[in-house]
Structures are given as structure tokens and as C-alpha cells.
Write a protein that holds these residues in place. Structure first.
Motif, PDB file in Angstrom:
ATOM      1  N   TYR A 221      -2.142  13.464 -25.430  1.00  0.00           N
ATOM      2  CA  TYR A 221      -3.310  12.606 -25.246  1.00  0.00           C
ATOM      3  C   TYR A 221      -4.561  13.262 -25.809  1.00  0.00           C
ATOM      4  O   TYR A 221      -5.478  12.585 -26.284  1.00  0.00           O
ATOM      5  CB  TYR A 221      -3.493  12.228 -23.775  1.00  0.00           C
ATOM      6  N   SER A 222      -4.614  14.591 -25.777  1.00  0.00           N
ATOM      7  CA  SER A 222      -5.726  15.301 -26.423  1.00  0.00           C
ATOM      8  C   SER A 222      -5.696  15.064 -27.929  1.00  0.00           C
ATOM      9  O   SER A 222      -6.740  14.862 -28.563  1.00  0.00           O
ATOM     10  CB  SER A 222      -5.645  16.796 -26.123  1.00  0.00           C
ATOM     11  N   ASP A 223      -4.499  15.068 -28.523  1.00  0.00           N
ATOM     12  CA  ASP A 223      -4.376  14.785 -29.958  1.00  0.00           C
ATOM     13  C   ASP A 223      -4.820  13.349 -30.267  1.00  0.00           C
ATOM     14  O   ASP A 223      -5.414  13.092 -31.327  1.00  0.00           O
ATOM     15  CB  ASP A 223      -2.936  14.993 -30.423  1.00  0.00           C
ATOM     16  N   LEU A 224      -4.538  12.422 -29.350  1.00  0.00           N
ATOM     17  CA  LEU A 224      -5.021  11.049 -29.543  1.00  0.00           C
ATOM     18  C   LEU A 224      -6.545  11.010 -29.456  1.00  0.00           C
ATOM     19  O   LEU A 224      -7.201  10.316 -30.236  1.00  0.00           O
ATOM     20  CB  LEU A 224      -4.420  10.121 -28.485  1.00  0.00           C
ATOM     21  N   ASP A 225      -7.107  11.751 -28.499  1.00  0.00           N
ATOM     22  CA  ASP A 225      -8.571  11.816 -28.367  1.00  0.00           C
ATOM     23  C   ASP A 225      -9.225  12.233 -29.669  1.00  0.00           C
ATOM     24  O   ASP A 225     -10.291  11.728 -30.041  1.00  0.00           O
ATOM     25  CB  ASP A 225      -8.958  12.834 -27.290  1.00  0.00           C
TER      26      ASP A 225
END
Length: 525
Positions: A221-225
């Protein structure tokens, strides 16, 4: 034909120059054109003042990207509350303050479009057919579908589930390992993304989905952010490692949701109201009779969980850091929590949804954190029809963008005295109303306030107002109450509360962002 002859003659003359002159002209012409264009633009009385810039196309991207609020304030001092700047080839018209909130959030749907502003950013992150990758009326219905899991009865069930996840995390996370440690150091930029993904997935998505999520999903989810950066705003599909990680994260998370959806379809194990997944599988038919596909359901789940994760991860990280800097405030919160729990015997394990409503300092701490650190520092809309700025002769042309920044107003002394001070108690002394206008409107997902003229709008406004505000307070309130009941914490020796990192559209603390903690005498772990 004459134009073609002119171009050919000019090209022929250009080739007669020495190579060094040719290179100089190639480099100089864009700069000269840029300055001439800005001069001509400044002569128009129907255009808002434009922030001068030297570098063609790039414009003010560097100053804006590094410190957006400082950039806005310096522009306001020179041009007033309404001005425009160039951001990587886009002309952005900014209107600061409550009047700007009203101007952008309450503009007519046919005049400004969030979908056209964001879909190239959000579609690679969430997937096709959801959020901004669909007509606005579809998005409003998708919000209604998701809102079925955000009722008061649901919140009552979520509080003990969220608390169980937090206490489990205190045991299993290397940052705490509280079965073996009575004190230690924790990096909140590791702990809070993990904690919020676990609590949000367990409460919203159910136990089956939670079991599929490990700590790596916080990283995904950090990579999506990181798909929400200024460069993505212009080039959403560059062949960069950042983009590859975004795409791989989206694919893995999507597959995880699809596995469970397919399993439930196959076995018939679908229980309406059990969790958001079942809710969408049984109640996601649009008014025109079209049903969401299972892939669209999976994509919407990504968006819902991301909305509940990145906001709460950032906000909880910030309030842990600020409270680490204010031990006396931490103790006041502890006293409030233990006082509310005292009639039940004083154990945090008995925390309920109703208890959270009786903790004004807990809720005001969340409110103050959102004031100082609104997760999104800028909100855009693309102008679809020429848009008149009220009370002026200015017209924002079709194809330009309008930008509003509630976070700027929330951190400005003009609206909040001593705005740079973290002071939750300010909220007990002034109205917390989101608007002076109590009229409401229902865009299809429930009634929201029509008025958006408040300087405090951490969840946005209008038809695109975040539907997860109440869930955020439940999740964050449970996290804060559980932390303060079990731990005391402070900043790591020799450090201060970190400055914000504006590289992403989500405002996070700069690393290192560490706290030192020790168990309280009331710790239940």
C-alpha cells in the motif's frame, strides 16, 4: 503554401549557423517564448495573476513540490488569495481560504471535474471501472455501496476487533515485542502503516481477508501511495522503478481480493452484512440495473482500504510524535481514558464505541492532528467550461485546473491563532462545525453539508467529501486510547517532531520518525 515556404526558408537559414549557435538558439528560443507568453498573459484582465517562472514547462513545480504551504503563502503575499502557477505544463488556478473552498467544492459538476483531474493518477493504483475511472454518477453509487459498512452498528463491532489487532501487534511487531520487552524504540513510519492496514482490513474486510494480509501488505500500500506524486500527475506511465512497484503492488493486492471473492462465489459462502466484501457482492447493482463485476469489486476494495489506511497511518504517526513531545498532554489523555473506563472496572479491554464518544480530548487530539497535517495538501479539479471567479473579472479557461488547499488554511494564523502549536484543547474553546450552513444535500451516498466555507475541511467537501470520516475517528480513537492506556512514550533523545515530507500527495513525517516507549503499570500485554 506560403507558410510552408516560410518554414523551409527559416530552416535553411538556421542550418547556415555554426553548430554552437544552433545549440544556443535551440536552448534560448523556449525561454524567450516562455517570457513573451507570460508577458502577453499578464496583459489580459480576464486572467488571474500568474506566478512568474523561468524554466519552460516545469514552471513552479520545484517550489510547490518542496513546500506547498510556504509557496502558497509567498504567492498570496504578492498576488492575493487568487493566483495561478504552472505545474509541469498545467496551469493551476489557486484560490486560498474558505472562499476558495466554496469556489471549488461547490462548483457545478458540468464546470469542474475531479474525474478528469485524477483518473490518470488513480486508475493505475485502484484499477479500472471504479473511483475516478467511471462517470460521476457511478462513483456516487459506489460510495453508497461502501457506506453500507460504515454504520453505527458496524462501528460498535469494529472497536473490539481493532483493539484486538493493536494488542496483537504489540506482541508480534519487532518494534514492540512486549511479551519480552518492557521498553524499546519504535519507528512510527513502520508501525503505523502496518497497524492501520491490519486494523482496517480486519474490521472492514473481515477475518478471512485479514488472514491473507501480512506486514508486506503495508509495504504494498505504501508503493501504491507513491503513485500519487506530482510527476505522476503529468506522466502516469513512465518506465520507472517507482511505477513498476506501483503496478506490481496493485496486481498482487487485486489478486488477493479476487481469490477470496472467487472462493465465496464458488462455495456460496456469502453472508450479507458480514463484511464489506459480502456487502459489495450482494448489493452493488447500479440504478440502471448494471452490476459491478467481481474485478471492479476488487478494485473498489483497494480504494476503500487505501482511503482508510494511508490517512490513518499518517494521522496516527503524527499524533504519536506530537504526544511524544508533550508528555503532560499524554497524561491528560491517559486520565480521560481511565476515567471513562472506571465504571466498568477500568480495563481497556472493555473499550466500546460509546466510550470513544465520551472522550473529548481523544477526539480533539485527532482533530488537531488532522488540522496540522491534513493528509492531502492539494485538491484539484479540471475546468470543463470557462469558470468565473466570483466577485472578480477573472475567468479560468476550459482545460486549466483549479486547486484548493484546506491544509493551507488549517495551518495559517489568519484562521487558527498560533497555528504552528499542537494544541488539541483549542477545540474545546471554539466551534468545530464544518460549516456555518446547516443545509445538507444527498449526492447518493448519504446527506453531507452543503456549506464548505469553513477553514477546517480535513475530509474535503461537496460530492467528493470522504465518506470514511466516522470510521477514521473510530479507528484512530481506538489506536490512541489503546496506546495511552498501555504505554508512555517520548521522542528519541536529541530529536524533535519531524518536518513534513511533501514528496507524495500524502503528507508524511520525514524519517527518522522514532519514539521511545515503556509499559505503563496498567499495560494489559
Amino acid at each position: 503554401m506560403a507558410l510552408l515556404d516560410l518554414i523551409l526558408n527559416a530552416w535553411g537559414s538556421f542550418q547556415l549557423f555554426p553548430l554552437t549557435v544552433q545549440i544556443s538558439l535551440v536552448l534560448a528560443i523556449p525561454f524567450v517564448y516562455n517570457i513573451v507568453w507570460q508577458f502577453v498573459y499578464s496583459l489580459r484582465k480576464d486572467r488571474v495573476p500568474l506566478v512568474f517562472y523561468w524554466v519552460p514547462w516545469v514552471g513552479s513545480a520545484v517550489a510547490y513540490g518542496m513546500q506547498p504551504y510556504d509557496f502558497f503563502e509567498s504567492c498570496r503575499e504578492k498576488y492575493g488569495d487568487v493566483f495561478a502557477f504552472v505545474l509541469l505544463g498545467r496551469v493551476m488556478t489557486v484560490y486560498l481560504g474558505p472562499k476558495g473552498h466554496e469556489f471549488v467544492f461547490n462548483s457545478k459538476l458540468q464546470d469542474v471535474s475531479a474525474e478528469e483531474a485524477y483518473k490518470h493518477l488513480t486508475t493505475p493504483v485502484f484499477g479500472e471501472g471504479v473511483i475516478y475511472d467511471c462517470p460521476n454518477h457511478r462513483l456516487m453509487e459506489q460510495k453508497k455501496f461502501a457506506k453500507n459498512a460504515l454504520t453505527t452498528n458496524s462501528f460498535r463491532k469494529y472497536v473490539p476487533v481493532i483493539q484486538t489487532e493493536i494488542l496483537d501487534y504489540f506482541v508480534t511487531s519487532p518494534n514492540f515485542d512486549m511479551k519480552h520487552n518492557n521498553k524499546g524504540t519504535a519507528n512510527v513510519m513502520v508501525t503505523q502503516p502496518e497497524m492501520t492496514i491490519f486494523t482496517a482490513s480486519r474490521s472492514l474486510m473481515g477475518e478471512q481477508m485479514r488472514k491473507k494480509f501480512d506486514a508486506s501488505f503495508a509495504g504494498l500500500y505504501s508503493d501504491l501511495d507513491k503513485g500519487f506524486t506530482p510527476i505522476n500527475f503529468v506522466f502516469p506511465q513512465l518506465p520507472l522503478p517507482l511505477y513498476r512497484r506501483r503496478d506490481l503492488a496493485q496486481q498482487k493486492i487485486s489478486r488477493t481480493y479476487m481469490e477470496l471473492i472467487k472462493e465465496r462465489r464458488k462455495t456460496g459462502d456469502i453472508v450479507p452484512g458480514r463484511d464489506l466484501i459480502d456487502s459489495l457482492m450482494t448489493s452493488s447493482t447500479y440504478k440502471d440495473g448494471v452490476k459491478m463485476t467481481d474485478q471492479e469489486i476488487a478494485n473498489l476494495l483497494i480504494g476503500v482500504l487505501m482511503g482508510g489506511q494511508h490517512t490513518s497511518a499518517a494521522t496516527s504517526a503524527w499524533f504519536l510524535l506530537h504526544l511524544a513531545d508533550k508528555p503532560e498532554l499524554q497524561e491528560d489523555i491517559y486520565k480521560e481514558v481511565t476515567s471513562v473506563l472506571a465504571p466498568k472496572g477500568g480495563n481497556i479491554n472493555d473499550l466500546s464505541y460509546e466510550d470513544l464518544q465520551d472522550m473529548p480530548l481523544v477526539n480533539n487530539t485527532i482533530k488537531e492532528t488532522l488540522r496540522m497535517h491534513m493528509p492531502l495538501h492539494s485538491i484539484f479539479r479540471k475546468v470543463m467550461n470557462p469558470l468565473v471567479v466570483p466577485g472578480t473579472t477573472y475567468v479560468v479557461p476550459k482545460g486549466h485546473h483549479v486547486l484548493v488547499s484546506p491544509g493551507y488554511a488549517q495551518t495559517n494564523d489568519r484562521w487558527f491563532p498560533n497555528a504552528g502549536d499542537f494544541n488539541p484543547k483549542r477545540w474545546s474553546e471554539q466551534s468545530t462545525s464544518a460549516s456555518s450552513n446547516d443545509d445538507t444535500v444527498d449526492y447518493g451516498f448519504g446527506a453531507v453539508s452543503k456549506g464548505v466555507s469553513s477553514p477546517y475541511l480535513p475530509f474535503g467537501g461537496g460530492r467528493h467529501r470522504c465518506i470514511g470520516e466516522q470510521f477514521a475517528y473510530v479507528q484512530l480513537g481506538t489506536i490512541l486510547a489503546t496506546f495511552v492506556y498501555n504505554l508512555k512514550w517520548s521522542l528519541k533523545a536529541g530529536t524533535e517532531v519531524p518536518e513534513p515530507d511533501y514528496q507524495s500527495m500524502v503528507t508524511l513525517p520525514q524519517e527518522p520518525a522514532e519514539i521511545t516507549w515503556e509499559k505503563r503499570e496498567t499495560c494489559v500485554v
